[in-house]
Design a protein around this motif. Structure first.
Motif, short mmCIF file in Angstrom:
data_model
loop_
_atom_site.label_atom_id
_atom_site.label_comp_id
_atom_site.label_asym_id
_atom_site.label_seq_id
_atom_site.Cartn_x
_atom_site.Cartn_y
_atom_site.Cartn_z
N ASN A 169 37.47 16.64 27.33
CA ASN A 169 37.52 18.06 27.06
C ASN A 169 38.85 18.62 27.57
O ASN A 169 39.25 18.32 28.70
N GLU A 170 39.52 19.43 26.76
CA GLU A 170 40.74 20.10 27.18
C GLU A 170 40.38 21.43 27.82
O GLU A 170 39.71 22.26 27.20
N ALA A 171 40.78 21.62 29.06
CA ALA A 171 40.44 22.84 29.80
C ALA A 171 41.70 23.53 30.30
O ALA A 171 42.68 22.88 30.67
N THR A 172 41.65 24.86 30.31
CA THR A 172 42.73 25.67 30.85
C THR A 172 42.13 26.77 31.72
O THR A 172 41.15 27.40 31.32
N VAL A 173 42.70 26.95 32.90
CA VAL A 173 42.36 28.08 33.76
C VAL A 173 43.62 28.91 33.92
O VAL A 173 44.66 28.39 34.33
N ARG A 174 43.53 30.20 33.59
CA ARG A 174 44.65 31.11 33.78
C ARG A 174 44.29 32.12 34.86
O ARG A 174 43.23 32.72 34.84
N PHE A 175 45.21 32.28 35.79
CA PHE A 175 45.05 33.27 36.85
C PHE A 175 46.31 34.10 36.92
O PHE A 175 47.39 33.60 37.22
N THR A 176 46.20 35.39 36.61
CA THR A 176 47.37 36.26 36.55
C THR A 176 47.66 36.97 37.87
O THR A 176 48.69 37.62 38.02
N GLY A 177 46.75 36.84 38.82
CA GLY A 177 46.83 37.59 40.06
C GLY A 177 45.73 38.63 40.14
O GLY A 177 45.32 39.04 41.23
N SER A 178 45.23 39.04 38.98
CA SER A 178 44.13 40.01 38.95
C SER A 178 43.06 39.65 37.91
O SER A 178 41.99 40.24 37.90
N GLU A 179 43.36 38.69 37.04
CA GLU A 179 42.41 38.29 36.00
C GLU A 179 42.30 36.77 35.94
O GLU A 179 43.25 36.05 36.23
N ILE A 180 41.11 36.32 35.52
CA ILE A 180 40.84 34.89 35.34
C ILE A 180 40.40 34.68 33.90
O ILE A 180 39.62 35.46 33.35
N TRP A 183 39.38 28.53 29.39
CA TRP A 183 39.48 28.03 28.02
C TRP A 183 38.92 26.62 27.98
O TRP A 183 39.13 25.82 28.90
N LEU A 184 38.19 26.29 26.91
CA LEU A 184 37.62 24.96 26.75
C LEU A 184 37.80 24.53 25.30
O LEU A 184 37.29 25.18 24.38
N ASN A 185 38.57 23.46 25.13
CA ASN A 185 38.84 22.91 23.79
C ASN A 185 39.36 23.97 22.83
O ASN A 185 38.93 24.08 21.68
N GLY A 186 40.32 24.76 23.33
CA GLY A 186 41.00 25.75 22.51
C GLY A 186 40.25 27.05 22.32
O GLY A 186 40.74 27.95 21.62
N LYS A 187 39.10 27.19 22.96
CA LYS A 187 38.28 28.40 22.81
C LYS A 187 38.19 29.13 24.14
O LYS A 187 37.84 28.53 25.16
N LYS A 188 38.53 30.43 24.15
CA LYS A 188 38.38 31.20 25.37
C LYS A 188 36.90 31.45 25.61
O LYS A 188 36.23 32.09 24.80
#
Length: 204
Positions: A169-180, A183-188
């Protein structure tokens, strides 16, 4: 706990926008756990070299637990009792990109914003978690906020984003400093705004 993680990359994010685009497919590199010249120029950092556990440690320990190994170019937990694995370095706002697969009946997670503070005995006492789970084979799969991709115990992911047990599974975690964002397999699968003071830099 049973999981594999590989190709862990990190970059400083661009300024947040109203509609966040899906993570772009990574340009083809020369092999697994490598960065292209374009990725390096854009500020990405390779967290796992595909060979050994350089850059990783146990929570409140100087080294990883003995059951953490490198198998076929991936981080692998080969037995229980090894404790969580975390980065030696700490990071500010980031985008974390990785691949994971889970074994049958497996239960794991990607815990981030981790800090080794007094009174916190575990990583999950200090940071949120993107759940990694065999949704159908593990008992936690009965709880919507415990299913793969969830912000554990808080936000339920939509159905259909996770691949079957044994597949990457392709996973992404984004943390901007105030938001999280997760994403999993290209889907938020979720987006959450955080309230209150947060540490400037944390481990993953």
């Amino acid at each position: 706990w049973s999981s594999d993680v590989c190709s862990s990359d990190l970059a400083e994010p661009v300024a947040p926008v109203a509609e966040t685009p899906a993570p772009a497919p990574a340009p083809e590199a020369t092999g697994p756990n490598t960065l292209t010249a374009e990725q390096t120029a854009a500020g990405w950092k390779l967290l796992f070299n595909g060979t050994d556990l350089t850059g990783w440690k146990g929570y409140k320990k100087d080294a990883p637990g003995e059951a953490w190994k490198v198998e076929d170019g991936a981080l692998a937990l080969t037995a229980g009792g090894a404790g969580d694995l975390m980065t030696v370095d700490a990071y500010g706002p980031f985008e974390l990109s990785l691949e994971w697969k889970i074994s049958p009946k497996g239960n794991s997670g990607i815990i981030y914003l981790v800090n080794e503070v007094d009174g916190a005995d575990n990583t999950y006492n200090t940071g949120p978690e993107m759940q990694v789970l065999d949704n159908d084979g593990h008992a936690d799969g009965k709880f919507p906020s415990h299913r793969a991709g969830a912000l554990y115990d808080f936000v339920v992911p939509p159905d259909g984003a996770v691949k079957p047990v044994g597949e990457w599974n392709e996973a992404t975690v984004r943390f901007t400093g105030s938001e999280i964002e997760h994403w999993l397999n290209g889907k938020k699968v979720l987006s959450v705004r955080l309230e209150g003071a947060l540490p400037e830099r944390s481990a993953i």
